[in-house]
Design a protein around this motif. Sequence first.
Motif, short mmCIF file in Angstrom:
data_model
loop_
_atom_site.label_atom_id
_atom_site.label_comp_id
_atom_site.label_asym_id
_atom_site.label_seq_id
_atom_site.Cartn_x
_atom_site.Cartn_y
_atom_site.Cartn_z
N TYR A 60 0.83 -1.21 0.00
CA TYR A 60 0.00 0.00 0.00
C TYR A 60 0.87 1.26 0.00
N LYS A 61 1.92 1.26 0.80
CA LYS A 61 2.80 2.42 0.89
C LYS A 61 3.54 2.67 -0.42
N PHE A 62 3.72 1.63 -1.22
CA PHE A 62 4.41 1.80 -2.50
C PHE A 62 3.43 1.99 -3.67
N GLY A 63 2.16 2.16 -3.36
CA GLY A 63 1.21 2.54 -4.40
C GLY A 63 0.25 1.48 -4.87
N ASP A 64 0.28 0.29 -4.27
CA ASP A 64 -0.63 -0.78 -4.69
C ASP A 64 -1.77 -0.91 -3.68
N ARG A 98 5.32 2.31 -7.73
CA ARG A 98 6.03 3.45 -8.31
C ARG A 98 7.45 3.07 -8.68
N ASN A 99 8.05 2.19 -7.91
CA ASN A 99 9.39 1.68 -8.20
C ASN A 99 9.31 0.15 -8.09
N PRO A 100 8.91 -0.51 -9.19
CA PRO A 100 8.56 -1.95 -9.12
C PRO A 100 9.63 -2.85 -8.52
N LYS A 101 10.89 -2.68 -8.92
CA LYS A 101 11.92 -3.60 -8.43
C LYS A 101 12.15 -3.42 -6.93
N LEU A 102 12.36 -2.18 -6.50
CA LEU A 102 12.59 -1.92 -5.08
C LEU A 102 11.37 -2.30 -4.26
N ALA A 103 10.20 -1.88 -4.72
CA ALA A 103 8.97 -2.17 -3.98
C ALA A 103 8.73 -3.67 -3.89
N GLY A 104 8.95 -4.38 -5.00
CA GLY A 104 8.74 -5.83 -5.00
C GLY A 104 9.59 -6.52 -3.95
N VAL A 105 10.86 -6.13 -3.87
CA VAL A 105 11.78 -6.74 -2.89
C VAL A 105 11.32 -6.41 -1.47
#
Length: 201
Positions: free
Chosen positions: A24-28, A72-79
């Motif tokens: 949620y904090k990363f935009g999802d 917003r930053n898929p790679k960083l957020a995914g990790v």
Amino acid sequence: MPFVIISLLVAFTVHEFAHAYTAYKFGDDTAKDQGRLTLNPVHHLDPIGTIFILIAGFGWARPVPVNRRNFRNPKLAGVLVSLAGPLSNFLIAFIATGLLFFTIGSAPVFFVQLLNMMVWLNVLLFVFNLLPFPPLDGYRIIEDLAPPHIRVKMTQYEQYGVLIFLILVFTPLDRFTIQPIFSVAIPAVIGGFQSIFSLFL
């Protein structure tokens, strides 16, 4: 058994909430829209996994839905989303160890037993979820860090990874694969916690 059930309910709930909150904090908003941004265990329990908890003392929670295209930053957020779950279990175990150290000798026996179970199970979940097999968080972290062409191949062969994982966990092979990892990693983590808190006593 009651201590196992309580510990698993807390561990699973906080673990899944951590995934949902970080996403949620990363935009999802996917998990939030499905009512998973909560510490209410009811929203995180898997029906079959819950039955297993009650009859066998182990089980699983319902995975939090994540749409990485919303990040917003898929790679960083995914990790970080994948890492949030295991780290939440690490934090619970750390806090429970601290409570054990600072209440030892004055806390009721049942409370000490509960805290010991909280420490052990949460360290177990921390280590277990970082194993690099689908569908565990450790695999998702590697998947997010991998270059695109490697990620495509990982997706193609993921179903076989799940099969290998099940064989390693639920057959006698676990004595040579998973159990040795646990026999080293779990005591090492718990021992590290104890060493930290022993500095204050």
